[in-house]
Write an enzyme that holds these catalytic residues in place. Structure first.
Site, PDB file in Angstrom:
ATOM      1  CG  HIS A  66      -0.230   0.114   2.547  1.00  0.00           C
ATOM      2  ND1 HIS A  66       0.498  -0.921   3.101  1.00  0.00           N
ATOM      3  CD2 HIS A  66      -0.145   1.134   3.426  1.00  0.00           C
ATOM      4  CE1 HIS A  66       0.997  -0.549   4.254  1.00  0.00           C
ATOM      5  NE2 HIS A  66       0.634   0.705   4.487  1.00  0.00           N
TER       6      HIS A  66
ATOM      7  CG  ASP B  75       1.475   4.916   4.802  1.00  0.00           C
ATOM      8  OD1 ASP B  75       0.905   3.816   4.924  1.00  0.00           O
ATOM      9  OD2 ASP B  75       2.626   5.131   5.215  1.00  0.00           O
TER      10      ASP B  75
ATOM     11  CG  HIS C 182       4.959   0.958   3.014  1.00  0.00           C
ATOM     12  ND1 HIS C 182       4.261   2.043   2.539  1.00  0.00           N
ATOM     13  CD2 HIS C 182       4.448   0.701   4.237  1.00  0.00           C
ATOM     14  CE1 HIS C 182       3.373   2.425   3.428  1.00  0.00           C
ATOM     15  NE2 HIS C 182       3.454   1.621   4.474  1.00  0.00           N
TER      16      HIS C 182
ATOM     17  NE  ARG D  60       2.042   4.963  10.120  1.00  0.00           N
ATOM     18  CZ  ARG D  60       1.250   4.643   9.103  1.00  0.00           C
ATOM     19  NH1 ARG D  60       1.603   3.737   8.234  1.00  0.00           N
ATOM     20  NH2 ARG D  60       0.093   5.221   8.977  1.00  0.00           N
TER      21      ARG D  60
HETATM   22  C1  SIN Z   1       3.268   0.625   7.835  1.00  0.00           C
HETATM   23  O1  SIN Z   1       2.577   0.157   6.945  1.00  0.00           O
HETATM   24  O2  SIN Z   1       3.371   1.825   8.008  1.00  0.00           O
HETATM   25  C2  SIN Z   1       4.048  -0.302   8.732  1.00  0.00           C
HETATM   26  C3  SIN Z   1       5.377  -0.674   8.156  1.00  0.00           C
HETATM   27  C4  SIN Z   1       6.159  -1.558   9.077  1.00  0.00           C
HETATM   28  O3  SIN Z   1       5.801  -1.701  10.255  1.00  0.00           O
HETATM   29  O4  SIN Z   1       7.162  -2.110   8.628  1.00  0.00           O
END
Ligand code: SIN
Length: 284
Positions: free
Chosen positions: A100, A102, A261, A275
């Site tokens: 995806h 974000d 990602h 995050r």
């Molecule tokens: C996310 O999708 O932001 C998480 C990525 C991760 O935890 O590696």
């Protein structure tokens, strides 16, 4: 690429570079300018052995733009700008384990995401990234011509390709993350975006698709579904990817305007990440 104050070492042929020569706890404007340029050049950049406080992470993120709060997920009590992603041994659900970009459900999706590793498994729990510039460049001229004005329809929850369940149901295998789910209230969580977007800073074209994408505007689902499935599969060809192995103190910063990602769910140890998401523009 060379920079005056940092060094960037590519980690794959497609995208991603490890940055050295920068201490994120005491960043000046000159070093930041190089970091910003490397972020545009490599699409995702990585740092090792950083020892930063939540305030320092927030200040670093603010240099890229306004901080975006996730409409469905609560931030930390003391630091609402930071979403703590936590997986404990025994948890079966991994946050972010679908390809995806974000906030694609938002009319102005996230520009960038910064992830800082606090605790990591001894092995596993990597994050993978895909270059959506490469994915766009890799389509045939005929495919690009056919789809050049098409828009995608994107939602923030109940994804078709993930069984259709609401977040709280999907996260049932990770009670910590399930407890962070909140009702987005009257925030907009459905959006239409160009399938091919132009990066506002580099001017390059990127394929813009991910697990939030449910269909193509103006097409019946029996027409759109095979195209969306094909583009999703195409966008994660091995030659478009890089993969980052975390250690405590590692930090990644990716550009959601040209990167997808995927959090690899291959571990059963505690993993704790901080995050921050940075707000973006309306895609064109
Ligand atoms: C996310 O999708 O932001 C998480 C990525 C991760 O935890 O590696």
């Amino acid at each position: 690429m060379t920079y005056r104050h940092i060094e960037a070492t590519p980690i794959s042929g497609a995208l991603g570079a490890l940055i050295t020569g920068a201490d994120l706890s005491q960043l000046n404007d000159d070093v930041f300018q190089d970091i910003h340029q490397a972020f545009l050049d490599y699409q995702v950049i990585f740092f090792r052995d950083q020892d930063i406080t939540p305030e320092q992470q927030i200040n670093f993120a603010r240099r890229f733009g306004e901080i975006h709060h996730h409409p469905y997920m609560k931030g930390m009590d003391e630091y609402p700008d930071i979403l703590e992603i936590l997986k404990e041994p025994g948890d079966s659900y991994t946050f972010g384990a679908a390809w995806h970009s974000d906030q694609m459900f938002n009319p102005s999706p996230a520009k960038a995401t910064m992830l800082y590793a606090k605790e990591t498994p001894a092995v596993g729990g990597d994050t993978m990234f895909s270059s959506m510039y490469k994915a766009y460049d890799g389509l045939s001229d005929a495919m690009r011509e056919m789809l050049k004005t098409v828009k995608t329809f994107n939602v923030g929850d109940r994804f078709k390709n993930m069984g259709g369940g609401a977040r709280s149901e999907r996260y049932a295998g990770n009670p910590t993350m399930a407890n962070k789910v909140r009702d987005p209230g009257n925030l907009i969580t459905e959006s239409h975006h160009p399938l091919f977007r132009t990066h506002p800073e580099t001017g390059r074209k990127a394929l813009y698709i991910g697990s939030h994408t449910q269909g193509l505007e103006g097409m019946r689902s029996e027409e759109a579904d095979p195209i969306v499935d094909y583009l999703r599969t195409h966008s994660i060809r091995p030659e478009y990817l890089c993969r980052f192995q975390w250690k405590p103190g590692s930090l990644a910063l990716w550009d959601n305007r040209c990167v997808q990602h995927y959090a690899v769910p291959d571990y059963n140890e505690r993993r704790r990440m901080h995050r921050i998401t940075i707000a973006g523009d309306v895609p064109v």
